[in-house]
Design a protein around this motif. Structure first.
Motif, PDB file in Angstrom:
ATOM      1  N   GLY A  70       0.637  -1.322  -0.389  1.00 30.46           N
ATOM      2  CA  GLY A  70      -0.048  -0.266   0.132  1.00 30.46           C
ATOM      3  C   GLY A  70       0.694   1.376   0.045  1.00 30.46           C
ATOM      4  N   GLU A  71       0.286   2.625   0.086  1.00 22.46           N
ATOM      5  CA  GLU A  71       0.721   3.529  -0.474  1.00 22.46           C
ATOM      6  C   GLU A  71       0.019   4.186   1.553  1.00 22.46           C
ATOM      7  N   TRP A  72       1.530   5.103   1.785  1.00 24.07           N
ATOM      8  CA  TRP A  72       1.041   6.157   2.878  1.00 24.07           C
ATOM      9  C   TRP A  72       1.000   7.151   3.151  1.00 24.07           C
ATOM     10  N   GLN A  73       1.054   8.383   3.166  1.00 19.78           N
ATOM     11  CA  GLN A  73       0.899   9.599   3.345  1.00 19.78           C
ATOM     12  C   GLN A  73       1.396   9.912   4.658  1.00 19.78           C
TER      13      GLN A  73
ATOM     14  N   ASP B 275      19.956  25.589  17.920  1.00 21.42           N
ATOM     15  CA  ASP B 275      19.853  24.475  16.774  1.00 21.42           C
ATOM     16  C   ASP B 275      19.252  22.997  16.840  1.00 21.42           C
ATOM     17  N   LEU B 276      18.140  23.238  17.319  1.00 20.61           N
ATOM     18  CA  LEU B 276      17.291  21.550  17.419  1.00 20.61           C
ATOM     19  C   LEU B 276      16.200  22.038  17.207  1.00 20.61           C
ATOM     20  N   GLN B 277      15.342  21.225  16.030  1.00 24.23           N
ATOM     21  CA  GLN B 277      13.595  21.039  16.064  1.00 24.23           C
ATOM     22  C   GLN B 277      13.250  20.322  16.399  1.00 24.23           C
ATOM     23  N   ARG B 278      11.909  20.416  16.749  1.00 22.09           N
ATOM     24  CA  ARG B 278      10.917  19.420  16.933  1.00 22.09           C
ATOM     25  C   ARG B 278      10.143  19.036  15.395  1.00 22.09           C
ATOM     26  N   VAL B 279      10.389  17.954  15.457  1.00 25.21           N
ATOM     27  CA  VAL B 279      10.281  16.809  14.334  1.00 25.21           C
ATOM     28  C   VAL B 279       8.678  16.405  14.613  1.00 25.21           C
ATOM     29  N   ASP B 280       7.272  16.409  14.111  1.00 19.16           N
ATOM     30  CA  ASP B 280       6.515  15.659  14.357  1.00 19.16           C
ATOM     31  C   ASP B 280       5.520  15.055  12.809  1.00 19.16           C
ATOM     32  N   ILE B 281       5.687  13.610  13.219  1.00 18.63           N
ATOM     33  CA  ILE B 281       5.525  13.241  12.072  1.00 18.63           C
ATOM     34  C   ILE B 281       4.516  12.191  12.540  1.00 18.63           C
ATOM     35  N   ALA B 282       3.282  12.085  11.114  1.00 12.47           N
ATOM     36  CA  ALA B 282       2.053  12.021  11.040  1.00 12.47           C
ATOM     37  C   ALA B 282       1.636  10.893  10.284  1.00 12.47           C
ATOM     38  N   VAL B 283       1.614   9.821  10.042  1.00 10.97           N
ATOM     39  CA  VAL B 283       1.899   8.801   8.813  1.00 10.97           C
ATOM     40  C   VAL B 283       0.120   7.993   8.955  1.00 10.97           C
ATOM     41  N   ALA B 284      -0.373   7.932   7.619  1.00  5.43           N
ATOM     42  CA  ALA B 284      -2.037   7.300   7.738  1.00  5.43           C
ATOM     43  C   ALA B 284      -2.145   6.582   5.618  1.00  5.43           C
ATOM     44  N   ARG B 285      -2.785   6.124   5.459  1.00 13.06           N
ATOM     45  CA  ARG B 285      -2.793   5.686   4.474  1.00 13.06           C
ATOM     46  C   ARG B 285      -2.914   6.821   3.340  1.00 13.06           C
ATOM     47  N   LEU B 286      -3.037   5.849   2.616  1.00 17.69           N
ATOM     48  CA  LEU B 286      -3.065   6.884   1.287  1.00 17.69           C
ATOM     49  C   LEU B 286      -4.138   7.236   1.173  1.00 17.69           C
ATOM     50  N   SER B 287      -5.097   6.463   0.910  1.00 18.02           N
ATOM     51  CA  SER B 287      -6.372   6.245   0.711  1.00 18.02           C
ATOM     52  C   SER B 287      -7.432   7.097   1.566  1.00 18.02           C
ATOM     53  N   ALA B 288      -6.710   6.586   3.031  1.00 19.21           N
ATOM     54  CA  ALA B 288      -7.433   7.269   4.426  1.00 19.21           C
ATOM     55  C   ALA B 288      -6.579   7.894   4.825  1.00 19.21           C
ATOM     56  N   ALA B 289      -6.306   8.846   4.456  1.00 15.61           N
ATOM     57  CA  ALA B 289      -5.392  10.341   5.045  1.00 15.61           C
ATOM     58  C   ALA B 289      -6.005  11.020   5.908  1.00 15.61           C
ATOM     59  N   ASN B 290      -7.130  11.192   6.491  1.00 15.61           N
ATOM     60  CA  ASN B 290      -7.903  11.304   7.360  1.00 15.61           C
ATOM     61  C   ASN B 290      -6.766  10.247   8.968  1.00 15.61           C
TER      62      ASN B 290
END
Length: 122
Positions: free
Chosen positions: A74-77, A89-104
């Motif tokens: 499958g494809e993921w967003q 010198d630091l940045q906070r990174v927030d990563i969210a992963v969802a199925r491309l077919s159900a991106a919400n």
């Protein structure tokens, strides 16, 4: 004349036994279906977590994370949100992963910190 005793089950006994078996089979089938759905959901969340972790490693290496990833049939967003921290010198990174077919429907979230001086050097 002597009457012979009947051996075996009557029709009523047989019908009751079949009804008990049918109810049992339905309960077992329902439990199996629930278990299969749970395993599938855990698999999806695990894949999403791996993608989030891979994306964080890519960002830590100073590269750009891909917005769409192909993994596990499958494809993921992948959505990445950066924000500044108290340390310049630091940045906070927030990563969210969802199925491309159900991106919400976000299946995995991961927060990490990236050294921005490393990105500037490379």
């Amino acid at each position: 004349m002597k009457r012979l005793e009947q051996s075996g089950f009557s029709l009523i006994e047989t019908l009751v036994a079949m009804a008990v078996l049918a109810v049992s089979a339905t309960a077992i089938l329902s439990a199996t279906e629930t278990h299969t759905h749970t395993v599938s959901a855990v698999t999806e969340r695990t894949l999403a977590r791996w993608i989030a972790q891979n994306s964080l490693v890519v960002l830590e290496q100073g590269r750009q994370a891909e917005a769409t990833v192909q993994m596990g049939r499958g494809e993921w967003q992948v959505r990445v949100a950066r924000s500044d921290t108290v340390d310049p010198d630091l940045q906070r990174v927030d990563i969210a992963v969802a199925r491309l077919s159900a991106a919400n429907v976000v299946l995995a979230r991961l927060t990490g910190f990236v050294d921005v001086t490393r990105e500037a050097v490379e």
